[in-house]
Design a protein around this motif. Structure first.
Motif, PDB file in Angstrom:
ATOM      1  N   THR A  56       0.846  -1.193   0.000  1.00 52.73           N
ATOM      2  CA  THR A  56       0.000   0.000   0.000  1.00 52.73           C
ATOM      3  C   THR A  56       0.885   1.247   0.000  1.00 52.73           C
ATOM      4  O   THR A  56       1.855   1.318   0.753  1.00 52.73           O
ATOM      5  N   PRO A  57       0.588   2.239  -0.826  1.00 53.99           N
ATOM      6  CA  PRO A  57       1.408   3.456  -0.866  1.00 53.99           C
ATOM      7  C   PRO A  57       1.374   4.203   0.461  1.00 53.99           C
ATOM      8  O   PRO A  57       0.405   4.114   1.211  1.00 53.99           O
ATOM      9  N   ASP A  58       2.471   4.954   0.745  1.00 55.03           N
ATOM     10  CA  ASP A  58       2.441   5.813   1.922  1.00 55.03           C
ATOM     11  C   ASP A  58       1.514   7.000   1.681  1.00 55.03           C
ATOM     12  O   ASP A  58       0.831   7.466   2.585  1.00 55.03           O
ATOM     13  N   PHE A  59       1.485   7.489   0.457  1.00 54.10           N
ATOM     14  CA  PHE A  59       0.468   8.448   0.049  1.00 54.10           C
ATOM     15  C   PHE A  59       0.351   8.435  -1.463  1.00 54.10           C
ATOM     16  O   PHE A  59       1.241   7.971  -2.176  1.00 54.10           O
ATOM     17  N   ILE A  60      -0.782   8.914  -1.943  1.00 54.52           N
ATOM     18  CA  ILE A  60      -1.018   9.075  -3.381  1.00 54.52           C
ATOM     19  C   ILE A  60      -0.761  10.535  -3.726  1.00 54.52           C
ATOM     20  O   ILE A  60      -1.297  11.445  -3.076  1.00 54.52           O
ATOM     21  N   LEU A  61       0.052  10.768  -4.733  1.00 56.29           N
ATOM     22  CA  LEU A  61       0.330  12.129  -5.188  1.00 56.29           C
ATOM     23  C   LEU A  61      -0.251  12.319  -6.582  1.00 56.29           C
ATOM     24  O   LEU A  61       0.231  11.738  -7.555  1.00 56.29           O
ATOM     25  N   PHE A  62      -1.305  13.117  -6.666  1.00 55.88           N
ATOM     26  CA  PHE A  62      -1.851  13.519  -7.955  1.00 55.88           C
ATOM     27  C   PHE A  62      -1.186  14.826  -8.367  1.00 55.88           C
ATOM     28  O   PHE A  62      -1.232  15.813  -7.617  1.00 55.88           O
ATOM     29  N   ALA A  63      -0.586  14.855  -9.539  1.00 59.78           N
ATOM     30  CA  ALA A  63       0.037  16.074 -10.053  1.00 59.78           C
ATOM     31  C   ALA A  63      -0.477  16.310 -11.468  1.00 59.78           C
ATOM     32  O   ALA A  63      -0.273  15.467 -12.353  1.00 59.78           O
ATOM     33  N   GLN A  64      -1.145  17.446 -11.667  1.00 64.81           N
ATOM     34  CA  GLN A  64      -1.833  17.682 -12.937  1.00 64.81           C
ATOM     35  C   GLN A  64      -1.218  18.842 -13.710  1.00 64.81           C
ATOM     36  O   GLN A  64      -1.086  19.943 -13.200  1.00 64.81           O
ATOM     37  N   HIS A  65      -0.873  18.552 -14.956  1.00 63.91           N
ATOM     38  CA  HIS A  65      -0.291  19.587 -15.816  1.00 63.91           C
ATOM     39  C   HIS A  65      -1.343  20.589 -16.276  1.00 63.91           C
ATOM     40  O   HIS A  65      -2.547  20.418 -16.056  1.00 63.91           O
ATOM     41  N   GLY A  66      -0.886  21.632 -16.941  1.00 64.49           N
ATOM     42  CA  GLY A  66      -1.768  22.708 -17.343  1.00 64.49           C
ATOM     43  C   GLY A  66      -2.052  22.768 -18.832  1.00 64.49           C
ATOM     44  O   GLY A  66      -1.950  21.770 -19.561  1.00 64.49           O
ATOM     45  N   ILE A 115      -1.279  18.292  -6.373  1.00 69.27           N
ATOM     46  CA  ILE A 115      -0.619  19.475  -6.936  1.00 69.27           C
ATOM     47  C   ILE A 115      -1.271  19.764  -8.280  1.00 69.27           C
ATOM     48  O   ILE A 115      -1.347  18.887  -9.149  1.00 69.27           O
ATOM     49  N   GLY A 116      -1.760  20.977  -8.457  1.00 67.93           N
ATOM     50  CA  GLY A 116      -2.343  21.377  -9.730  1.00 67.93           C
ATOM     51  C   GLY A 116      -1.631  22.604 -10.265  1.00 67.93           C
ATOM     52  O   GLY A 116      -1.572  23.635  -9.581  1.00 67.93           O
ATOM     53  N   TYR A 117      -1.065  22.477 -11.440  1.00 73.94           N
ATOM     54  CA  TYR A 117      -0.365  23.606 -12.066  1.00 73.94           C
ATOM     55  C   TYR A 117      -1.281  24.297 -13.079  1.00 73.94           C
ATOM     56  O   TYR A 117      -1.824  23.638 -13.983  1.00 73.94           O
ATOM     57  N   SER A 118      -1.490  25.589 -12.911  1.00 68.98           N
ATOM     58  CA  SER A 118      -2.245  26.401 -13.856  1.00 68.98           C
ATOM     59  C   SER A 118      -3.635  25.796 -14.101  1.00 68.98           C
ATOM     60  O   SER A 118      -4.429  25.639 -13.181  1.00 68.98           O
ATOM     61  N   LEU A 119      -3.940  25.400 -15.332  1.00 72.19           N
ATOM     62  CA  LEU A 119      -5.225  24.777 -15.645  1.00 72.19           C
ATOM     63  C   LEU A 119      -5.453  23.521 -14.805  1.00 72.19           C
ATOM     64  O   LEU A 119      -6.587  23.218 -14.424  1.00 72.19           O
TER      65      LEU A 119
END
Length: 222
Positions: A18-28, A90-94
């Motif tokens: 199981t992951p220690d955390f899920i990191l969603f990172a979205q480009h713009g 993390i969400g960058y711009s759009l």
């Protein structure tokens, strides 16, 4: 190394534990996942599940709703697989606008989200987008970029520790988005002088600010 998935078109997750955390990172806008995935990897641990959906360069020019739907499907499937695992976003711009919309639609996720980071994201609506509209009618993604999502983001920031990161190359703007357009009431705010809008997507200084915030992700009272 952490598992990194671009997730297009199908979701495939293969982790031994199981992951220690899920990191969603979205480009713009006018971009792919490549740059933000590099930054996400620098922030991840060996046991982090990193999700960096590639929305398609051309698709980011058209309408925001299909993009939201695409990320929604990926996030929903991931969270269902790991319902007890902490989430960081993390969400960058759009990409930040997409995640504000998603979190607004899914308050059931909020208790699982440890932090929400908006990088150069025009939450208040980006005035520059008016150059791409005609008589108030949105042309492609520009119409969505004009919308003010500050009230939505403020509601989220009251529950989820939220950080806004902005750049300022002079005159209170990163060259595309102003400092004021990024601000969210109740969110932590940090600006980086000399960094332009495209530079912010994966600059080491941005990663360092995020890393520091993760050490003490707080909600600002009032």
């Amino acid at each position: 190394m952490p598992r990194v998935s671009t997730l297009l078109p199908h979701l495939t997750i293969t982790m031994q534990n199981t992951p220690d955390f899920i990191l969603f990172a979205q480009h713009g806008w006018a971009d792919t996942e490549a740059a933000i995935a590099v930054m996400a990897q620098t922030l991840a641990t060996p046991q982090t599940l990193v999700i960096t959906p590639n929305l398609g360069w051309w698709k980011t020019w058209w309408r925001i709703k299909p993009l939201i739907k695409q990320v929604d499907g990926i996030a929903t499937e991931t969270i269902a697989k790991y319902p007890q695992t902490p989430i960081r976003i993390i969400g960058y711009s759009l990409g930040g606008l997409i995640w504000v919309e998603l979190l607004n639609q899914h308050p059931e996720w909020w208790s699982q989200v440890e932090s929400f980071v908006l990088v150069a994201s025009p939450i208040g609506g980006v005035d520059l987008a008016r150059n791409f509209t005609f008589l108030g009618m949105g042309v492609g993604i520009a119409g969505a970029m004009l919308d003010n999502r500050r009230q939505m983001a403020e509601s989220i920031a009251k529950v989820i520790p939220t950080l806004v990161i902005a750049g300022d190359i002079g005159g209170g703007t990163d060259g595309a988005v102003t400092l004021e357009e990024t601000k969210v009431p109740g969110a932590n705010f940090f600006y980086l002088p000399t960094l332009s809008h495209p530079t912010l997507k994966n600059h080491p200084a941005v990663a360092e600010v995020i890393r520091d915030f993760w050490q003490n992700p707080v909600i600002i009272d009032g």
